[in-house]
Write an enzyme that holds these catalytic residues in place. Structure first.
Site, PDB file in Angstrom:
ATOM      1  N   TYR A 158       1.221  -1.459   0.166  1.00 58.72           N
ATOM      2  CA  TYR A 158      -0.206   0.075   0.269  1.00 58.72           C
ATOM      3  C   TYR A 158       1.490   1.235   0.242  1.00 58.72           C
ATOM      4  CZ  TYR A 158      -3.606   2.762   1.735  1.00 58.72           C
ATOM      5  OH  TYR A 158      -4.857   4.305   1.609  1.00 58.72           O
ATOM      6  N   LYS A 162       0.565   4.008  -3.375  1.00 59.73           N
ATOM      7  CA  LYS A 162       1.319   5.955  -2.547  1.00 59.73           C
ATOM      8  C   LYS A 162       2.152   6.356  -2.670  1.00 59.73           C
ATOM      9  CE  LYS A 162      -4.091   4.862  -1.540  1.00 59.73           C
ATOM     10  NZ  LYS A 162      -4.209   5.186  -2.663  1.00 59.73           N
TER      11      LYS A 162
END
Length: 252
Positions: A158, A162
């Protein structure tokens, strides 16, 4: 004068992942502010619920069933738009796991939705935006995360995606100025259906709250308000920036 700065009357907006949670709240606020919002999600039933909510509040919207992981559906959704002024890349996911335990299947799924689909939606939006007359009031807003600026255990994939989104935002902002502004909104943990199961773990809950000086989770309404600000004339000179609404997490 002040109210006019946040008026989106006459604008055409797309919100991905608009079928629930944060995406639904963002779409609702943009519609309430005058935009005609195209709601993208692969779940037709949830789209209908969000559309009904927007219509009850006097807003204008069009549900578009679209699986962002299927290139032909994504391209068609943008090709069919009459015009485009605002794109909110909200669709995304997270499958927390220790780095050594991440499966290739989960890795590919998170990368494909968080990075590849975001890039392809951005590319399709830019092509649509540049079709119109030369103006400098078109906007792309990527829903990033505080994890696009820091690291965290169990979130290697993740965080990677991002951070990639933040890089895409900066590069696109430089390339597309002055016609299209590109920014991110980077929230801390938001109280949404996606995050609620995480907080059933008391150890994780304590870990999060210990890192937020403001001492509370973020509401989706505040994220939607940040999106509205960046989409509006009030932010006319803001591009290539990440608006962090993280309660002070990344200030430490």
């Amino acid at each position: 004068m002040f109210n006019g700065l946040f008026n989106l009357e006459g604008k055409c907006a797309v919100v991905t992942g608009a079928g629930r949670g944060l995406g639904a709240d963002i779409a609702s606020l943009l519609a309430q502010s005058g935009a005609h919002v195209y709601l993208l999600s692969k779940d037709a039933g949830k789209l209908d619920d969000v559309a009904a909510r927007i219509h009850r509040n006097g807003g204008a919207c069009t549900p578009v069933v679209c699986d962002l992981l299927k290139d032909d559906q994504l391209e068609r959704a943008f090709d069919d738009l009459p015009r485009l002024d605002i794109l909110v890349n909200n669709a995304g996911t997270n499958i927390p796991a220790r780095l050594a335990d991440v499966t290739t299947r989960d890795l590919d799924f998170v990368i494909n939705l968080n990075i590849r689909a975001t890039f392809l939606a951005t590319r399709a939006a830019v092509r649509k935006m540049l079709e119109g007359e030369a103006t400098d009031d078109r906007v792309i807003i990527n829903i990033s995360s505080q994890m696009g600026h820091v690291g965290a255990p169990d979130r290697s994939v993740y965080c990677m995606t991002k951070h990639a989104m933040e890089g895409l935002t900066k590069a696109a902002a430089v390339e597309l100025a002055p016609r299209i502004r590109v920014n991110t909104v980077a929230p801390t943990f938001v109280d949404t259906p996606m995050t609620q199961p995480f907080f059933e773990n008391e150890q994780f809950k304590s870990w999060v709250f210990d890192r937020i000086p403001m001492g509370r989770l973020l509401s989706s309404d505040h994220v939607a308000a940040a999106v509205l600000y960046l989409a509006s004339p009030a932010a006319a000179m803001i591009t290539g920036t990440s608006l962090r609404i993280d309660g002070g997490w990344t200030a430490q």
